[in-house]
Design a protein around this motif. Structure first.
Motif, PDB file in Angstrom:
ATOM      1  N   PHE A 197       0.795  -1.221   0.000  1.00  0.00           N
ATOM      2  CA  PHE A 197       0.000   0.000   0.000  1.00  0.00           C
ATOM      3  C   PHE A 197       0.837   1.285   0.000  1.00  0.00           C
ATOM      4  CE2 PHE A 197      -2.612   3.281   2.018  1.00  0.00           C
ATOM      5  CZ  PHE A 197      -3.714   3.247   1.192  1.00  0.00           C
ATOM      6  N   GLY A 198       1.784   1.362   0.947  1.00  0.00           N
ATOM      7  CA  GLY A 198       2.607   2.573   1.052  1.00  0.00           C
ATOM      8  C   GLY A 198       3.405   2.818  -0.221  1.00  0.00           C
ATOM      9  N   ALA A 199       3.929   1.737  -0.789  1.00  0.00           N
ATOM     10  CA  ALA A 199       4.712   1.859  -2.014  1.00  0.00           C
ATOM     11  C   ALA A 199       3.831   2.350  -3.156  1.00  0.00           C
ATOM     12  CB  ALA A 199       5.335   0.512  -2.365  1.00  0.00           C
ATOM     13  N   ALA A 200       2.596   1.871  -3.178  1.00  0.00           N
ATOM     14  CA  ALA A 200       1.676   2.287  -4.237  1.00  0.00           C
ATOM     15  C   ALA A 200       1.389   3.787  -4.129  1.00  0.00           C
ATOM     16  CB  ALA A 200       0.376   1.488  -4.155  1.00  0.00           C
ATOM     17  N   LEU A 201       1.145   4.247  -2.908  1.00  0.00           N
ATOM     18  CA  LEU A 201       0.861   5.670  -2.702  1.00  0.00           C
ATOM     19  C   LEU A 201       2.051   6.526  -3.123  1.00  0.00           C
ATOM     20  CD1 LEU A 201      -0.849   6.472   0.706  1.00  0.00           C
ATOM     21  CD2 LEU A 201      -1.659   6.927  -1.608  1.00  0.00           C
ATOM     22  N   GLU A 202       3.218   6.132  -2.654  1.00  0.00           N
ATOM     23  CA  GLU A 202       4.435   6.869  -2.961  1.00  0.00           C
ATOM     24  C   GLU A 202       4.620   6.960  -4.475  1.00  0.00           C
ATOM     25  OE1 GLU A 202       6.620   8.194  -0.754  1.00  0.00           O
ATOM     26  OE2 GLU A 202       8.159   8.751  -2.234  1.00  0.00           O
ATOM     27  N   LEU A 203       4.415   5.839  -5.142  1.00  0.00           N
ATOM     28  CA  LEU A 203       4.608   5.826  -6.583  1.00  0.00           C
ATOM     29  C   LEU A 203       3.598   6.733  -7.298  1.00  0.00           C
ATOM     30  CD1 LEU A 203       5.495   2.845  -8.786  1.00  0.00           C
ATOM     31  CD2 LEU A 203       3.618   4.328  -9.492  1.00  0.00           C
ATOM     32  N   LEU A 204       2.385   6.736  -6.823  1.00  0.00           N
ATOM     33  CA  LEU A 204       1.364   7.533  -7.510  1.00  0.00           C
ATOM     34  C   LEU A 204       1.602   9.030  -7.335  1.00  0.00           C
ATOM     35  CD1 LEU A 204      -1.762   5.369  -6.725  1.00  0.00           C
ATOM     36  CD2 LEU A 204      -0.700   5.746  -8.954  1.00  0.00           C
ATOM     37  N   HIS A 205       2.088   9.423  -6.170  1.00  0.00           N
ATOM     38  CA  HIS A 205       2.321  10.847  -5.953  1.00  0.00           C
ATOM     39  C   HIS A 205       3.641  11.318  -6.552  1.00  0.00           C
ATOM     40  CE1 HIS A 205      -1.150  11.862  -3.528  1.00  0.00           C
ATOM     41  NE2 HIS A 205      -0.973  10.766  -2.818  1.00  0.00           N
ATOM     42  N   ARG A 206       4.628  10.452  -6.596  1.00  0.00           N
ATOM     43  CA  ARG A 206       5.903  10.864  -7.163  1.00  0.00           C
ATOM     44  C   ARG A 206       6.576   9.746  -7.944  1.00  0.00           C
ATOM     45  NH1 ARG A 206       9.503  12.586  -2.317  1.00  0.00           N
ATOM     46  NH2 ARG A 206       7.842  13.881  -1.471  1.00  0.00           N
ATOM     47  N   PRO A 207       6.051   9.480  -9.127  1.00  0.00           N
ATOM     48  CA  PRO A 207       6.647   8.435  -9.951  1.00  0.00           C
ATOM     49  C   PRO A 207       7.996   8.880 -10.519  1.00  0.00           C
ATOM     50  CG  PRO A 207       4.868   9.524 -11.128  1.00  0.00           C
ATOM     51  CD  PRO A 207       4.902  10.123  -9.761  1.00  0.00           C
ATOM     52  N   THR A 208       8.888   7.946 -10.705  1.00  0.00           N
ATOM     53  CA  THR A 208      10.123   8.264 -11.411  1.00  0.00           C
ATOM     54  C   THR A 208       9.809   8.307 -12.900  1.00  0.00           C
ATOM     55  OG1 THR A 208      10.654   5.923 -11.590  1.00  0.00           O
ATOM     56  CG2 THR A 208      11.536   7.089  -9.675  1.00  0.00           C
ATOM     57  N   PRO A 209      10.677   8.935 -13.680  1.00  0.00           N
ATOM     58  CA  PRO A 209      10.383   9.060 -15.116  1.00  0.00           C
ATOM     59  C   PRO A 209      10.336   7.700 -15.819  1.00  0.00           C
ATOM     60  CG  PRO A 209      12.235  10.464 -14.475  1.00  0.00           C
ATOM     61  CD  PRO A 209      11.884   9.665 -13.279  1.00  0.00           C
ATOM     62  N   GLN A 210      10.875   6.676 -15.167  1.00  0.00           N
ATOM     63  CA  GLN A 210      10.870   5.356 -15.804  1.00  0.00           C
ATOM     64  C   GLN A 210       9.491   4.696 -15.755  1.00  0.00           C
ATOM     65  OE1 GLN A 210      13.507   6.088 -13.451  1.00  0.00           O
ATOM     66  NE2 GLN A 210      14.470   6.883 -15.322  1.00  0.00           N
ATOM     67  N   VAL A 211       8.648   5.145 -14.848  1.00  0.00           N
ATOM     68  CA  VAL A 211       7.333   4.514 -14.726  1.00  0.00           C
ATOM     69  C   VAL A 211       6.533   4.756 -15.999  1.00  0.00           C
ATOM     70  CG1 VAL A 211       5.155   4.565 -13.457  1.00  0.00           C
ATOM     71  CG2 VAL A 211       7.312   4.741 -12.229  1.00  0.00           C
ATOM     72  N   ASP A 212       5.760   3.766 -16.383  1.00  0.00           N
ATOM     73  CA  ASP A 212       4.949   3.863 -17.593  1.00  0.00           C
ATOM     74  C   ASP A 212       3.832   4.896 -17.399  1.00  0.00           C
ATOM     75  OD1 ASP A 212       3.260   3.555 -19.712  1.00  0.00           O
ATOM     76  OD2 ASP A 212       3.013   1.388 -19.490  1.00  0.00           O
ATOM     77  N   ALA A 213       4.065   6.084 -17.939  1.00  0.00           N
ATOM     78  CA  ALA A 213       3.148   7.200 -17.684  1.00  0.00           C
ATOM     79  C   ALA A 213       1.752   6.920 -18.240  1.00  0.00           C
ATOM     80  CB  ALA A 213       3.707   8.487 -18.276  1.00  0.00           C
TER      81      ALA A 213
END
Ligand code: ADP
Ligand code: MG
Length: 691
Positions: A197-213
């Protein structure tokens, strides 16, 4: 990530069309109305898209139609006057030059853009006459060594008056201050193949540029899936809690002898429509049991909900209990008070007024009557749920235009020894499909047909530039003996500014229509002043009533046949539909003129067209939902109900069985986590469903 707003930067204003009412308050209040109060609310407020500020490209690599960020030095700045003033800035880097263009700009923006300054410009590139250019780019003033952010910059849905940069900072702080514990037991989470859960939240608020936008923006990324799952789960858990609470059966059964209700029906100058009879019998049945009623009475503007509410109140009184009716504004409450007093006072019911601005002596008497039980029906604003008010025997609480109230406020009316029955009235429909799926603990009665003899209001879309035509129409209506509203609902930051606009408008109208009697009604007037203005309009001593959105709800003057709405494109469809409902209440053909400002965006045009084409509040609500899209949280939050923000019932239908099973399992195995999940997602709303 460097929160984007912490550096000097110009961020384009948010483009969410807000309900006019959202705009007149402090930031905190504005946020509270859309459900953003606790850290958790901010954490669960997710970006609608992202901006990539992590890369800088050379100017000469930009191509028309692309989006990009460049960094360079301002070569020169010019203000030119074409049809309107434009700000032109030439930006230069080692590879070339780019023109930045603003057609709307503030002095403060211009002041930042000094020749020689280093800035980053981010925006859509297009080919112009003078080479490539960016229109209204986002600008950030930087120095030579300014680092690039490591994460994509989130763009959050917001409301008028709450800047994006502010919201970003607030959410970043919430992320920092809150531990997002995963409340799903690990084995369960793994068996469901869900992200932590925490990782999901973190990713959604501040994704790295590598994440599939693209996956992020389409909400298909596993991080989204995790949030969607939890939202559905919280929903299921909340509904289970609510059901359990209602099973306590602690309301009083209101089964009066029918003396008052029969007398009321007999005294009406009309008979109830079939729909009114049907909804009344549904309510009557609910009231007769010890299970607290939790019913929403929906009916379009003018469909005749008030009389049904009066019947319910009469039933409470003839059963030896009190009823209370709460309305969101002083004006609306006052109107209800007058109408209900006219209906019920002659039958011997003591109808008591309790508004925010009641005179002290009257207020004291009212409070005493409420406490002794001498007051049968109490009508008022939120003053009703404020501290010193203690009902002797409250059997029924009626809340008008309930979405205007915060959840806590509705809840407060239910406090006391026995749970009062709750009847909510609303002209803003929840589409049936939504209601059926989500609100299984809320019963809904619908008045579908209007009372006989009504003509649908004709709607005209007219450019604000064609004001003459509007003046002609007003003259025509007035000379035919009818009256007009002219609403100038500017979405401004304060009541004061809106009131000033209305005052200016009145002066203008008086000079343009010197032969007519023009009155004024706005939110800054005192209650007696408002009352006087409305009474004068009702008594036909005023031909044209210039008003702010205070007329939106509740005014009933059947002789008014023309409604003119300024700046119509700025308003939500529900608001416009409500305003339009102020006319067409009598037997004459009525017209609603929507004045719009040019240029009108595609989206705004589509929205206004909905009103032009339909007079049906339900249809309008459906279109509104469709146009705003499922991601638009305002529509859902407006109700204060736990509608889904992230999950999509159609797309996620296959999931529901799993979610239901998980809910049952969790309540069984780990009730504390179950309760915590509900808390996390929607404290207030759950209480509303279940209280
Ligand atoms: P709502 O609150 O649903 O917008 P109201 O209760 O204010 O609607 O009713 C609108 C108008 O219709 C009022 O003037 C009311 O007296 C009138 N009305 C209500 N029911 C009937 C009916 N059955 N037949 C004729 N007129 C009615
Ligand atoms: Mg009404």
């Amino acid at each position: 990530m460097q929160a984007a707003g912490t550096q000097a930067g110009i961020v384009s204003p948010p483009s969410v069309v807000a309900d006019g009412r959202l705009a007149r308050t402090t930031t905190k209040e504005r946020l509270a109305r859309i459900g953003l109060v606790r850290d958790w609310d901010f954490l669960l407020h997710l970006p609608s898209r992202y901006v990539d500020e992590t890369r800088i490209v050379p100017i000469d690599s930009l191509a028309g139609g692309s989006q990009g960020q460049v960094e360079g030095e301002i070569a020169d700045v010019q203000v030119v006057v074409r049809r309107r003033r434009q700000l032109l800035v030439r930006l230069r880097d080692a590879s070339g030059e780019l023109l930045l263009r603003w057609v709307h700009f503030y002095a403060s923006q211009q002041a930042q853009l000094l020749p020689g300054r280093r800035v980053r410009a981010l925006g859509q590139v297009r080919g112009g006459l003078m080479g490539i250019e960016m229109i209204h780019p986002q600008i950030r003033v930087v120095d030579e060594q300014a680092a690039l952010p490591a994460h994509l910059t989130p763009v959050y849905p917001t409301v008028e008056g709450v800047p994006q940069a502010w919201l970003r900072r607030r959410i970043a702080r919430a992320l920092q201050d809150t531990t997002a514990t995963d409340l799903l037991p690990a084995p369960l989470r793994r068996s469901l193949d869900l992200m932590e859960f925490g990782a999901a939240l973190e990713l959604l608020h501040r994704p790295t540029p590598q994440v599939d936008a693209a996956a992020l923006e389409q909400r298909l990324h596993p991080a989204w899936r995790r949030l969607q799952f939890d939202e559905l789960l919280a929903q299921q858990l909340a509904l289970r809690q609510a059901r359990a609470r209602r099973r306590r059966h602690d309301a009083v059964a209101l089964r009066g002898d029918g003396r008052l209700t029969r007398a009321l029906l007999a005294a009406l100058p009309f008979s109830l429509t079939a729909d009114q009879r049907k909804v009344w019998s549904e309510i009557e049945q609910d009231l007769a049991t010890v299970i607290p009623m939790n019913r929403l009475l929906q009916g379009d503007v003018g469909s005749g909900k008030t009389i049904v509410a009066a019947l319910a109140a009469a039933r409470a009184v003839e059963s030896g209990y009190q009823a209370a009716l709460m309305a969101p504004t002083e004006i609306l409450a006052d109107q209800h008070y007058q109408r209900l007093a006219r209906l019920l006072q002659p039958l011997g019911v003591n109808v008591t007024w309790l508004g925010g601005r009641a005179r002290e002596a009257l207020r004291r008497t009212a409070l005493a009557d409420i406490e002794t039980g001498a007051a049968g029906l109490v009508v008022g604003t939120h003053a009703l749920i404020q501290e010193p008010v203690r009902f002797a025997r409250l059997g029924l609480a009626i809340v008008d235009e309930q979405h205007r109230f915060g959840v806590e406020q509705r809840l407060a009316l239910r406090q006391g020894a026995a749970t009062p029955h709750l009847l909510m009235l609303s002209a803003t429909p929840i589409p049936r499909s939504l209601a059926m799926t989500y609100l299984s603990d809320l019963d809904i009665s619908v008045i579908q047909t209007l009372p006989p003899g009504r003509h649908a209001v004709r709607t005209k879309l007219i450019s604000g530039a064609r004001r003459d035509e509007v003046l002609r129409r007003i003259r025509a209506e007035v000379s035919a003996g009818r009256q007009a509203y002219w609403v100038c609902p500017l979405v401004e930051d304060s009541d004061e500014i809106e009131a000033m606009a209305a005052v200016r408008m009145v002066e203008q109208t008086r000079s343009l229509l010197p032969e007519l009697r023009v009155g004024l009604l706005h939110g800054q007037m005192s209650a007696p002043e408002k009352r006087a203005a409305m009474d004068a309009f009702a008594a036909q001593q005023i031909d044209v009533l210039v008003a702010t959105t205070v007329v939106e709800v509740g005014i009933d003057v059947p002789n008014a046949s023309l409604m003119v709405i300024e700046h119509a494109q700025r308003f939500g469809l529900a608001t416009l539909h409500q305003l339009r409902g102020r006319v067409g209440r009598g037997a004459v053909q009525s017209t609603c003129v929507l004045l719009f400002d040019e240029p009108l965006s595609e989206q705004a045009r589509a929205r206004l067209k909905v009103l032009y084409e339909s007079n049906d509040g339900f249809e309008i609500a459906r279109c509104d939902l469709r146009l705003r899209g499922p991601g638009e949280f305002l529509g859902a939050r407006q109700w204060g109900l736990p509608l889904l923000r992230f999950a999509d019932l159609e797309r996620d239908a296959a999931w529901l069985d799993v979610v239901r099973r998980t809910a049952d399992e969790l309540i069984e195995q780990d009730p504390r986590s179950a309760a915590a999940i509900v808390q996390r997602w929607f404290t207030g709303a759950t209480q509303f469903l279940g209280a």
